[in-house]
Motif scaffolding. Structure first.
Motif, mmCIF file in Angstrom:
data_model
loop_
_atom_site.group_PDB
_atom_site.id
_atom_site.type_symbol
_atom_site.label_atom_id
_atom_site.label_comp_id
_atom_site.label_asym_id
_atom_site.label_seq_id
_atom_site.Cartn_x
_atom_site.Cartn_y
_atom_site.Cartn_z
ATOM 1 N N GLU A 1 0.772 -1.169 -0.003
ATOM 2 C CA GLU A 1 0.208 0.128 0.088
ATOM 3 C C GLU A 1 0.968 1.135 0.037
ATOM 4 N N ASP A 2 1.571 1.600 1.031
ATOM 5 C CA ASP A 2 2.563 2.765 1.101
ATOM 6 C C ASP A 2 3.862 2.340 0.437
ATOM 7 N N ARG A 3 3.705 2.420 -0.970
ATOM 8 C CA ARG A 3 4.852 2.060 -1.770
ATOM 9 C C ARG A 3 6.047 2.810 -1.422
ATOM 10 N N GLN A 4 6.058 4.297 -1.518
ATOM 11 C CA GLN A 4 7.044 4.910 -1.278
ATOM 12 C C GLN A 4 8.018 4.622 0.050
ATOM 13 N N ALA A 5 7.267 4.616 1.254
ATOM 14 C CA ALA A 5 8.044 4.192 2.418
ATOM 15 C C ALA A 5 8.703 2.759 2.509
ATOM 16 N N VAL A 6 7.909 1.774 1.969
ATOM 17 C CA VAL A 6 8.495 0.577 1.791
ATOM 18 C C VAL A 6 9.714 0.475 0.781
ATOM 19 N N ALA B 1 11.599 2.972 0.074
ATOM 20 C CA ALA B 1 12.818 3.522 0.828
ATOM 21 C C ALA B 1 13.444 2.592 1.937
ATOM 22 N N ASP B 2 12.526 1.885 2.607
ATOM 23 C CA ASP B 2 13.147 0.890 3.460
ATOM 24 C C ASP B 2 14.101 -0.498 2.963
ATOM 25 N N LEU B 3 13.314 -0.589 1.785
ATOM 26 C CA LEU B 3 13.985 -1.877 1.020
ATOM 27 C C LEU B 3 15.292 -1.288 0.593
ATOM 28 N N ARG B 4 15.798 -0.337 0.081
ATOM 29 C CA ARG B 4 16.768 0.367 -0.410
ATOM 30 C C ARG B 4 17.761 0.285 0.671
ATOM 31 N N GLU B 5 17.466 0.960 1.853
ATOM 32 C CA GLU B 5 18.265 1.039 3.151
ATOM 33 C C GLU B 5 18.771 -0.449 3.732
ATOM 34 N N LYS B 6 17.845 -1.179 3.556
ATOM 35 C CA LYS B 6 18.213 -2.522 3.812
ATOM 36 C C LYS B 6 19.177 -3.120 3.066
ATOM 37 N N THR B 7 18.883 -3.047 1.724
ATOM 38 C CA THR B 7 19.845 -3.732 0.786
ATOM 39 C C THR B 7 20.921 -3.291 0.937
ATOM 40 N N GLU B 8 21.361 -1.970 1.246
ATOM 41 C CA GLU B 8 22.832 -1.285 1.198
ATOM 42 C C GLU B 8 23.378 -1.883 2.676
ATOM 43 N N ARG B 9 22.467 -2.017 3.634
ATOM 44 C CA ARG B 9 23.036 -2.419 4.932
ATOM 45 C C ARG B 9 23.425 -3.788 5.130
ATOM 46 N N LEU B 10 22.588 -4.711 4.456
ATOM 47 C CA LEU B 10 22.589 -6.101 4.731
ATOM 48 C C LEU B 10 23.309 -6.879 3.459
ATOM 49 N N LEU B 11 23.606 -6.127 2.566
ATOM 50 C CA LEU B 11 24.308 -6.991 1.488
ATOM 51 C C LEU B 11 25.758 -6.008 1.107
ATOM 52 N N PRO B 12 26.649 -5.879 2.092
ATOM 53 C CA PRO B 12 27.706 -4.862 1.497
ATOM 54 C C PRO B 12 28.707 -5.808 0.536
ATOM 55 N N ALA C 1 27.796 -7.166 -2.048
ATOM 56 C CA ALA C 1 27.422 -6.715 -3.263
ATOM 57 C C ALA C 1 26.937 -5.472 -3.392
ATOM 58 N N ARG C 2 27.869 -4.425 -3.127
ATOM 59 C CA ARG C 2 27.344 -3.013 -2.924
ATOM 60 C C ARG C 2 26.849 -2.625 -4.401
ATOM 61 N N GLY C 3 25.669 -1.799 -4.234
ATOM 62 C CA GLY C 3 25.259 -1.437 -5.751
ATOM 63 C C GLY C 3 24.406 -2.377 -6.328
ATOM 64 N N ILE C 4 23.997 -3.607 -5.849
ATOM 65 C CA ILE C 4 23.454 -4.550 -6.536
ATOM 66 C C ILE C 4 22.054 -3.935 -7.033
ATOM 67 N N ARG C 5 21.535 -4.479 -8.224
ATOM 68 C CA ARG C 5 20.105 -3.747 -8.906
ATOM 69 C C ARG C 5 19.162 -4.408 -8.142
ATOM 70 N N ALA C 6 18.048 -3.754 -7.829
ATOM 71 C CA ALA C 6 16.730 -4.240 -7.000
ATOM 72 C C ALA C 6 15.684 -3.580 -7.475
ATOM 73 N N VAL C 7 14.877 -4.538 -8.253
ATOM 74 C CA VAL C 7 13.581 -3.741 -9.015
ATOM 75 C C VAL C 7 12.245 -4.530 -8.171
ATOM 76 N N PRO C 8 11.242 -3.449 -7.768
ATOM 77 C CA PRO C 8 10.178 -4.167 -7.413
ATOM 78 C C PRO C 8 9.425 -4.512 -8.502
ATOM 79 N N ILE C 9 8.732 -5.590 -8.768
ATOM 80 C CA ILE C 9 7.583 -6.089 -9.583
ATOM 81 C C ILE C 9 6.751 -6.781 -9.023
ATOM 82 N N SER C 10 5.653 -7.127 -9.852
ATOM 83 C CA SER C 10 4.456 -7.890 -9.513
ATOM 84 C C SER C 10 4.133 -9.078 -10.748
#
Length: 474
Positions: free
Chosen positions: A328-333, A335-346, A348-357
């Motif tokens: 539902e709240d896509r912008q907040a989610v 931003a949270d996914l981008r922050e966790k990607t950078e923090r939890l996957l050091p 693979a810094r800069g790994i591409r992440a795409v929201p899809i359905s």
């Protein structure tokens, strides 16, 4: 291939064993448990002098259309409709069942050529089941043993008789001889010996991995525009690693669907272990791996372990946050996914992440473009001259540490391979160089040569000492 053959029958009669025998490889999972195969798996078969495409199918059962067994049956019926010939496999050891009679009636109604195959005919007491097969009204059964390779010549003759000599052995097309002209480079045009251009036309192998029920098969079906793979609300539907081919903007993509990977401690059944091992083979065979996350519950511990596994195998990785239509709240989610990607996957810094359905098709073009971009980086080569200029600059900005009062020196750097990018550095006392300085160099390579999200490997080699083997003068 000249024609297509589908293998059908009730569960546990040896269809996948026969499929593996004909393709000459253990592609399909085989186990004593009935119902191992669920999707239809294609392969290139070779039987003596015959060459054809073979399709392994799920065991046919009587079930309602909305059940898992009913959806498996729809996949098998689709394979029968697409094939030119059907191999109807029965179990000569256990004899006929009412399901065999029902399947025989279904095949008769379709009016396509059928070869009746009595498998497990080498077993003691199989004569009764073999003679019972005559009552199905599909011609003389061919006695074989798929596991031991018996009766393959008889099966070859039956297939040729069913499809005809013209279909079985098509005449080769006449190819007109033409003069091949090799273009020469124009004046002033230099052929680059290093840093070759990325080939935008070569086929690309992509594996889809992730936890169970993350939507991997649904995603591939959306790419293909048809229900090619079995899907449903049940977790763990996919067992075999199924490959499908399709074109994306003129480029051939060979995509592998894999079984969901649970935590190792939870994988106790033999069949699930075989499925996970098949998925690991698909990762090693692929070039780019798409790790599918469930956007509603992302970054579980197993998700991070799968990403780490893919990177340790040296594959190019792309993250896909599936089920984006449920957020539902896509912008907040986001931003949270981008922050966790950078923090939890050091790693693979800069790994591409795409929201899809995968359900609605949202973001699939962006995902494929990210796959192509990541594969381009994964294949990247850097000239030795540029690397050595860069290495000299790095040592000026951040000199290597001194160990035991002696400064370490990095003398020479070259790229030894791509896919993934790997570099060799000649230096003094490589065993004394700390891991922190290696991470500093890897991060510098990512930033300065635009190589985000792919594994980078650096190896060290001690520089040769020309006086090492020379005898000391008295």
């Amino acid at each position: 291939m000249s024609f297509t053959v589908a293998i059908v029958g009730r569960p546990n009669v040896g269809k996948s064993t026969l499929f593996n025998r004909l393709v000459g490889k253990k592609l399909a999972l085989v186990d004593d448990t009935p119902g191992v195969t669920r999707d239809r798996r294609p392969g290139q078969a070779k039987l003596v002098d015959l060459r054809f495409e073979i399709i392994d199918t799920a065991g046919l059962e009587i079930a309602a259309p909305d059940t898992l067994q009913g959806r498996m049956r729809q996949q098998t019926e689709t394979a029968i409709d697409e094939a030119d010939l059907t191999l109807f496999v029965v179990d000569a050891k256990s004899g006929l069942t009412p399901v065999d009679s029902m399947l025989a009636e279904m095949l008769r109604k379709r009016g396509k050529p059928v070869v009746l195959v009595a498998n497990k005919s080498e077993a003691r007491g199989s004569d009764g089941g073999f003679y019972d097969a005559f009552t199905l009204g599909l011609g003389d059964p061919v006695p074989i043993s798929a596991e031991h390779g018996q009766g393959m010549l008889d099966l070859r003759d039956a297939i040729v008789e069913a499809v005809g000599e013209e279909v079985a052995f098509p005449e080769p097309e006449d190819v007109a001889e033409t003069d091949v002209v090799i273009p020469r480079p124009e004046e002033g045009e230099e052929e680059a010996e290093e840093e070759p251009a990325y080939d935008e036309t070569k086929p690309l192998r992509v594996a889809i991995v992730g936890r169970p029920n993350a939507g991997k098969s649904t995603l591939i079906n959306r790419f293909l525009g048809e229900d090619r793979l079995l899907t449903g609300p049940e977790a763990g539907i996919t067992r075999d690693s199924i490959s499908v081919e399709w074109d994306w903007r003129g480029r051939t993509i060979k995509m592998f669907d894999t079984a969901g990977m649970r935590r190792k401690a939870k994988v106790t059944e033999k069949l699930e272990k075989l499925s996970v091992a098949d998925g690991l083979r698909a990762i090693r065979f692929a070039e780019t791996v798409v790790i599918v996350f469930d956007a509603t519950i992302p970054f579980e511990k197993q998700d991070l372990q799968i990403v780490d596994l893919v990177l340790r195998e040296g594959r190019a990785a792309v993250l896909a946050f599936n089920k984006w239509d449920m957020i539902e709240d896509r912008q907040a989610v986001l931003a949270d996914l981008r922050e966790k990607t950078e923090r939890l996957l050091p790693q693979a810094r800069g790994i591409r992440a795409v929201p899809i359905s995968g359900q609605t098709g949202e973001g699939l073009d962006r995902l494929m473009q990210s796959v192509i971009d990541t594969d381009r980086v994964w294949n990247k080569r850097i000239s030795t001259a540029r690397l050595n200029r860069w290495l000299e600059q790095q040592q000026i900005q951040h000199p290597p540490p001194a160990v035991s009062g002696r400064r370490l020196k990095l003398k020479y750097m070259t790229q030894v391979k791509a896919r993934p990018p790997a570099f060799m550095i000649s230096c003094t006392r490589p065993e004394a160089l700390p891991d922190s300085y290696t991470r500093f160099l890897i991060n510098g390579l990512r930033n300065d040569f635009q190589m985000p999200g792919v594994p980078i490997r650096i190896h060290y080699r001690a520089s040769d000492n020309p006086f090492e083997n020379r005898k000391k003068k008295r």
